[in-house]
Motif scaffolding. Structure first.
Motif, PDB file in Angstrom:
ATOM      1  N   UNK A 139      18.883 108.408  28.521  1.00  0.00           N
ATOM      2  CA  UNK A 139      19.527 109.147  27.974  1.00  0.00           C
ATOM      3  C   UNK A 139      20.898 109.361  28.353  1.00  0.00           C
ATOM      4  N   UNK A 140      21.323 108.302  29.576  1.00  0.00           N
ATOM      5  CA  UNK A 140      22.932 107.913  29.879  1.00  0.00           C
ATOM      6  C   UNK A 140      22.900 106.368  28.868  1.00  0.00           C
ATOM      7  N   UNK A 141      21.956 105.447  28.708  1.00  0.00           N
ATOM      8  CA  UNK A 141      22.678 104.165  27.660  1.00  0.00           C
ATOM      9  C   UNK A 141      22.473 105.458  26.100  1.00  0.00           C
ATOM     10  N   UNK A 142      21.726 105.677  25.870  1.00  0.00           N
ATOM     11  CA  UNK A 142      21.749 106.691  24.227  1.00  0.00           C
ATOM     12  C   UNK A 142      23.508 107.365  24.711  1.00  0.00           C
ATOM     13  N   UNK A 143      24.297 108.112  25.184  1.00  0.00           N
ATOM     14  CA  UNK A 143      25.086 108.414  25.357  1.00  0.00           C
ATOM     15  C   UNK A 143      25.913 106.917  25.118  1.00  0.00           C
ATOM     16  N   UNK A 144      26.351 106.091  26.075  1.00  0.00           N
ATOM     17  CA  UNK A 144      27.351 105.091  25.778  1.00  0.00           C
ATOM     18  C   UNK A 144      27.129 104.534  24.732  1.00  0.00           C
ATOM     19  N   UNK A 145      25.519 104.925  23.885  1.00  0.00           N
ATOM     20  CA  UNK A 145      25.855 104.118  22.789  1.00  0.00           C
ATOM     21  C   UNK A 145      26.367 105.162  21.172  1.00  0.00           C
ATOM     22  N   UNK A 146      26.495 106.405  21.929  1.00  0.00           N
ATOM     23  CA  UNK A 146      27.099 107.344  21.247  1.00  0.00           C
ATOM     24  C   UNK A 146      26.293 108.081  20.546  1.00  0.00           C
ATOM     25  N   UNK A 147      25.157 107.816  20.189  1.00  0.00           N
ATOM     26  CA  UNK A 147      23.723 108.812  19.883  1.00  0.00           C
ATOM     27  C   UNK A 147      23.725 110.173  20.633  1.00  0.00           C
ATOM     28  N   UNK A 148      24.096 111.035  20.889  1.00  0.00           N
ATOM     29  CA  UNK A 148      24.969 111.942  21.193  1.00  0.00           C
ATOM     30  C   UNK A 148      23.790 112.935  21.196  1.00  0.00           C
ATOM     31  N   UNK A 149      23.057 113.121  20.575  1.00  0.00           N
ATOM     32  CA  UNK A 149      22.253 114.161  20.034  1.00  0.00           C
ATOM     33  C   UNK A 149      20.907 114.159  20.394  1.00  0.00           C
ATOM     34  N   UNK A 150      20.269 112.343  20.550  1.00  0.00           N
ATOM     35  CA  UNK A 150      19.321 111.937  20.795  1.00  0.00           C
ATOM     36  C   UNK A 150      19.354 111.421  22.557  1.00  0.00           C
ATOM     37  N   UNK A 151      20.428 111.706  22.890  1.00  0.00           N
ATOM     38  CA  UNK A 151      20.912 111.891  24.291  1.00  0.00           C
ATOM     39  C   UNK A 151      20.648 113.146  24.610  1.00  0.00           C
ATOM     40  N   UNK A 152      20.761 113.895  24.380  1.00  0.00           N
ATOM     41  CA  UNK A 152      20.759 115.530  25.120  1.00  0.00           C
ATOM     42  C   UNK A 152      19.153 115.958  25.236  1.00  0.00           C
ATOM     43  N   UNK A 153      18.465 115.368  23.687  1.00  0.00           N
ATOM     44  CA  UNK A 153      17.125 115.838  23.943  1.00  0.00           C
ATOM     45  C   UNK A 153      15.995 114.627  24.647  1.00  0.00           C
ATOM     46  N   UNK A 154      16.382 113.383  25.736  1.00  0.00           N
ATOM     47  CA  UNK A 154      16.650 112.899  26.920  1.00  0.00           C
ATOM     48  C   UNK A 154      16.830 113.272  27.898  1.00  0.00           C
ATOM     49  N   UNK A 155      17.611 114.123  28.241  1.00  0.00           N
ATOM     50  CA  UNK A 155      18.383 115.163  29.435  1.00  0.00           C
ATOM     51  C   UNK A 155      17.408 115.965  29.429  1.00  0.00           C
ATOM     52  N   UNK A 156      17.226 116.641  28.193  1.00  0.00           N
ATOM     53  CA  UNK A 156      16.830 118.093  28.676  1.00  0.00           C
ATOM     54  C   UNK A 156      15.408 117.805  28.701  1.00  0.00           C
ATOM     55  N   UNK A 157      14.750 116.835  28.427  1.00  0.00           N
ATOM     56  CA  UNK A 157      12.974 116.531  28.968  1.00  0.00           C
ATOM     57  C   UNK A 157      12.892 116.205  30.102  1.00  0.00           C
ATOM     58  N   UNK A 158      14.312 115.379  30.354  1.00  0.00           N
ATOM     59  CA  UNK A 158      14.257 115.099  32.422  1.00  0.00           C
ATOM     60  C   UNK A 158      14.361 116.330  33.100  1.00  0.00           C
ATOM     61  N   UNK A 159      15.114 117.097  32.347  1.00  0.00           N
ATOM     62  CA  UNK A 159      15.382 118.648  33.682  1.00  0.00           C
ATOM     63  C   UNK A 159      14.822 119.328  33.329  1.00  0.00           C
ATOM     64  N   UNK A 160      13.582 119.129  32.065  1.00  0.00           N
ATOM     65  CA  UNK A 160      11.816 119.909  32.444  1.00  0.00           C
ATOM     66  C   UNK A 160      11.557 119.132  33.417  1.00  0.00           C
ATOM     67  N   UNK A 161      11.326 117.845  33.595  1.00  0.00           N
ATOM     68  CA  UNK A 161      10.417 117.476  34.591  1.00  0.00           C
ATOM     69  C   UNK A 161      11.247 117.539  36.206  1.00  0.00           C
TER      70      UNK A 161
END
Length: 381
Positions: A325-347
């Motif tokens: 999520x953090x790597x994708x945020x820095x790469x400007x892939x915001x929607x993909x980044x949010x998906x990973x963070x959502x999964x991380x928060x579910x865990x």
């Protein structure tokens, strides 16, 4: 007056009173006949397999229980009122050498086992002389931990002996007689002859080189024939060295250590599923740490690849999801980044790091949208 003299604060004993602006180098205060090889790392113990680099990194920046000013640890006993601070310290310390030349008092208990002989250690320290309440030498003032190998003559003998009695995260004081410190001659003009000194030391971490002693000299064929248990020991030792380099912010060297730990595991001949699970478990930890290092160096694509390797084994690994999520945020892939963070928060719904990243992502998306709107407005007037 040279720079060393300008930085020295020794009121009324060795010259004029000059304010200490930065710590003096411990290297220059050693005995002249000692072997000089101190390494100050500016570029990250016997860590067990549950070591969390982020937790240790937070501890690394902590100065709790560690003082710049040498308090006198005095009590209400009026019989000690006429004693100097060192004399009061002496009465509360325990001998760690038979002749009492090195004494110790624990200020904060450590964890785990005592540092093994010959280990590479990372410490913060302040050094004091009697009647001076500010340090003549301090890694804290330099804001740079000292990394040395024990029993190599890299620090004064008494300090070497003292550190050898410590545990990870322990804070201790050592009162050291001149015979174990700077000797009869001292180190003029900074340290007078026959000087009694006190060091307050915090053991930040250590790595035990014993697991690697024999391994490095083996041929590739001999390494392949090693028992599985021995390969695991070597890989853990390499990972521990990587952790130390990470905490010293030498991320590129840490990455090399982690990859070496992984390569060692991949050379193992596995006999059953239990061994395969253990290898994967250790590889997950090393790849996650590699991902954290790549985040630190700004290599976001590589960080993403390392974390995805972890997710191929364990798709709910919260640290790998966070790294992606953090790597994708820095790469400007915001929607993909949010998906990973959502999964991380579910865990890990209470993860402060993930919550912080989501807030940063929200802010970046909002700024990006405002820029887009302004660009459209400028284009179509």
């Amino acid at each position: 007056m040279n720079q060393a003299e300008k930085s020295l604060y020794i009121p009324g004993t060795l010259g004029p009173t000059i304010m200490l602006k930065e710590g003096l180098d411990l290297e220059s205060l050693k005995k002249t006949n000692a072997t000089a090889n101190i390494e100050f790392t500016t570029e990250d113990t016997d860590y067990d397999e549950e070591t969390d680099l982020k937790a240790d990194e937070n501890y690394f920046g902590s100065s709790n229980n560690f003082s710049y000013m040498l308090d006198n640890d005095s009590d209400d006993d009026e019989t000690n009122a006429d004693l100097t601070w060192f004399q009061r310290l002496n009465s509360k310390m325990n001998n760690i050498t038979e002749d009492g030349g090195v004494k110790k008092m624990i200020r904060k208990e450590g964890v785990g086992s005592v540092v093994p002989s010959g280990s590479k250690v990372r410490i913060h320290y302040n050094g004091y002389m009697e009647d001076l309440d500010e340090p003549f030498d301090s890694s804290r003032i330099r804001n740079q931990p000292l990394q040395i190998t024990l029993e190599q003559g890299q620090v004064i003998h008494g300090l070497d002996i003292g550190i050898s009695t410590m545990r990870k995260f322990e804070i201790a004081r050592f009162l050291i007689e001149s015979t174990y410190a700077y000797g009869n001659m001292g180190c003029p003009p900074r340290i007078p002859g026959h000087a009694l000194v006190c060091f307050e030391v915090e053991l930040l971490g250590y790595s035990d080189p014993s697991a690697l002693d024999d391994y490095e000299g083996l041929t590739d064929e001999e390494k392949r024939d090693l028992p599985f248990k021995r390969i695991i020991e070597v890989s853990k030792a390499l990972k521990a060295e990587g952790n130390e380099l990470y905490l010293c912010e030498d991320f590129r060297k840490a990455i090399r250590k982690y990859f070496k730990a992984i390569n060692t595991l991949e050379s193992a001949t596995l006999k059953n599923e239990s061994q395969e699970r253990e290898v994967i478990h250790m590889c997950i930890k090393s790849y996650n740490n590699i991902g954290l290092c790549y985040l630190k160096t700004g290599s976001f694509g590589k960080a993403l690849s390392s974390a995805r390797r972890v997710l191929s084994w364990q798709n709910d690994n919260s640290k790998a999801l966070y790294i992606c999520g953090k790597a994708l945020r820095h790469l400007g892939e915001f929607s993909k980044s949010r998906k990973y963070f959502t999964r991380a928060l579910s865990v890990s719904p209470k993860s402060k790091d993930v919550v912080k990243e989501v807030k940063l992502l929200d802010e970046m998306e909002m700024k990006f949208q405002l820029v887009e709107k302004q660009m459209c407005k400028n284009m179509f007037g």
